[in-house]
Design an enzyme around this catalytic site. Structure first.
Site, short mmCIF file in Angstrom:
data_model
loop_
_atom_site.label_atom_id
_atom_site.label_comp_id
_atom_site.label_asym_id
_atom_site.label_seq_id
_atom_site.Cartn_x
_atom_site.Cartn_y
_atom_site.Cartn_z
N ASN A 9 37.62 1.07 -2.80
CA ASN A 9 36.87 -0.03 -2.90
C ASN A 9 36.56 -0.60 -1.68
O ASN A 9 37.68 -1.24 -1.04
CB ASN A 9 37.40 -0.95 -3.80
CG ASN A 9 36.79 -2.19 -3.91
OD1 ASN A 9 35.62 -2.31 -3.44
ND2 ASN A 9 37.31 -3.45 -4.67
N LYS A 11 34.56 -2.88 -0.73
CA LYS A 11 34.15 -4.33 -0.77
C LYS A 11 33.23 -4.60 0.37
O LYS A 11 32.25 -3.78 0.29
CB LYS A 11 35.48 -5.03 -0.49
CG LYS A 11 36.61 -4.67 -1.27
CD LYS A 11 37.78 -5.71 -1.23
CE LYS A 11 38.95 -5.07 -2.16
NZ LYS A 11 39.97 -6.15 -2.05
N HIS A 95 36.85 -7.04 -11.12
CA HIS A 95 37.68 -7.20 -9.91
C HIS A 95 37.95 -8.60 -9.88
O HIS A 95 37.31 -9.45 -10.21
CB HIS A 95 37.02 -6.63 -8.82
CG HIS A 95 38.14 -6.57 -7.61
ND1 HIS A 95 38.26 -7.45 -6.81
CD2 HIS A 95 38.62 -5.34 -7.22
CE1 HIS A 95 39.38 -7.13 -6.16
NE2 HIS A 95 39.45 -5.90 -6.11
N GLU A 97 38.48 -10.20 -7.40
CA GLU A 97 37.48 -11.28 -6.55
C GLU A 97 36.37 -11.73 -6.94
O GLU A 97 35.88 -12.73 -6.90
CB GLU A 97 37.13 -10.35 -5.24
CG GLU A 97 38.33 -10.35 -4.36
CD GLU A 97 38.70 -8.79 -3.44
OE1 GLU A 97 37.33 -8.36 -3.18
OE2 GLU A 97 39.62 -8.71 -3.13
N GLU A 167 46.02 -4.85 -11.08
CA GLU A 167 46.03 -5.33 -9.76
C GLU A 167 46.41 -6.48 -9.65
O GLU A 167 45.67 -7.60 -9.62
CB GLU A 167 44.46 -5.15 -9.21
CG GLU A 167 43.82 -3.65 -8.95
CD GLU A 167 42.87 -3.71 -8.10
OE1 GLU A 167 43.09 -2.94 -7.04
OE2 GLU A 167 41.74 -4.44 -8.18
N GLY A 173 45.25 -7.13 -0.62
CA GLY A 173 44.79 -7.56 0.72
C GLY A 173 46.08 -8.30 1.49
O GLY A 173 45.74 -8.75 2.44
N SER A 213 47.38 -3.21 -1.95
CA SER A 213 47.87 -3.09 -0.54
C SER A 213 48.66 -1.55 -0.62
O SER A 213 49.71 -1.37 -0.20
CB SER A 213 49.15 -3.89 -0.37
OG SER A 213 48.65 -5.27 -0.06
P1 PGA Z 1 43.68 -3.77 -1.08
O1 PGA Z 1 42.61 -4.05 -2.30
O2 PGA Z 1 44.13 -2.35 -1.15
O3 PGA Z 1 43.08 -4.05 0.11
O4 PGA Z 1 44.97 -4.83 -1.28
C1 PGA Z 1 42.79 -3.51 -3.40
C2 PGA Z 1 41.70 -4.14 -4.33
O5 PGA Z 1 41.23 -5.12 -4.48
O6 PGA Z 1 41.15 -3.02 -5.02
#
Ligand code: PGA
Length: 253
Positions: A9, A11, A95, A97, A167, A173, A213
């Protein structure tokens, strides 16, 4: 045997010129191994370019979001039809976010999921708890609510291609991944709920991913767990070398 997934992803990262470089470097390592399903999920503007470049390589293409409507006066939205026309097969739905920054709620996510399964877009449904919920011992309750609200009214046939990504919000992140044991515990619990509602055939077949992560150094530890079938990766999916390395860690041929 569930085929493992590595989904990247991107983003709101990598503009068109950078996406081109990334994909060209990725393809310099060769095609996607058959034992892995690797999905690239760039921003919408990069989809047509990636669709061209990935043809015949075994890599799949995904979108980060989609509208629950078919077409019309929905400024800023992208429909399933637009995605399908350019060869998108997967779409992330819900997601964290989208849920936290853009206030997407369970009922919007339910509608999007329905639209995706109705139109043959394979959904990657994201669920995850906040740190507060985890510390309060309410993580499972939270995830159960998200899973059940998204799947309400959908029968077994409709969710054959559903992928669920667990997640935890605090792991995204942050560099602080969940432990493989905690991730496995939640993924197993999700599989048990699916089994209870839809039977063991579907539950045994459904791919459940961990995200938060994940990087080349830790992906293998998650993959050793029985109920974790792959990873949804943000930051570490932006570099071709790292994405390729994660695919190599996951392949089992
Ligand atoms: P990340 O994001 O690997 O940067 O922690 C994962 C995600 O949001 O799908």
């Amino acid at each position: 045997m569930r085929k493992p997934i590595v989904a990247g992803n991107w983003k709101m990262n990598l503009k068109l010129s950078q996406a081109k470089e990334m994909v060209e470097e990725l393809l310099s390592f060769g095609n996607c191994p058959e034992s892995v399903e690797a999905i690239l999920i760039p921003n919408y503007l990069c989809l047509p370019l990636l669709s061209e470049k990935l043809k015949g390589t075994g890599y799949e293409l995904g979108a980060q979001n989609m509208s629950s409507e078919d077409q019309g006066a929905f400024t800023g939205e992208i429909s399933w039809d637009m995605l399908k026309e350019i060869g998108v097969s997967y779409c992330i739905i819900g997601h964290s976010e989208r849920r936290t920054i853009y206030l997407e709620n369970n009922s919007q996510i339910e509608k999007k999921l329905k639209k995706a399964v109705e139109t043959g877009i394979k959904p990657i449904l994201c669920v995850g708890e906040s740190l507060e919920k985890r510390q309060a011992g309410e993580a499972k309750k939270r995830i159960e609510g998200q899973v059940h609200r998204a799947l309400v009214g959908l029968d077994k046939d409709a969710i054959q291609d559903l992928v669920i990504a667990y997640e935890p919000i605090w792991a995204i992140g942050s560099g602080q991944a969940a432990t493989p044991e905690d991730a496995e515990d939640m993924c197993r619990t999700i599989r048990e709920w699916v089994e209870k509602d839809y039977g063991s055939d579907l539950a045994d077949k459904m791919r459940i991913l961990y995200g938060g992560s994940v990087k080349p150094e830790n992906i293998a530890d998650f993959m050793k767990k029985e109920n974790i079938d792959g990873a949804l990766v943000g930051g570490a999916s932006l570099k071709a070398k790292d994405f390729h390395q994660m695919i190599e860690e996951v392949r089992n041929d």
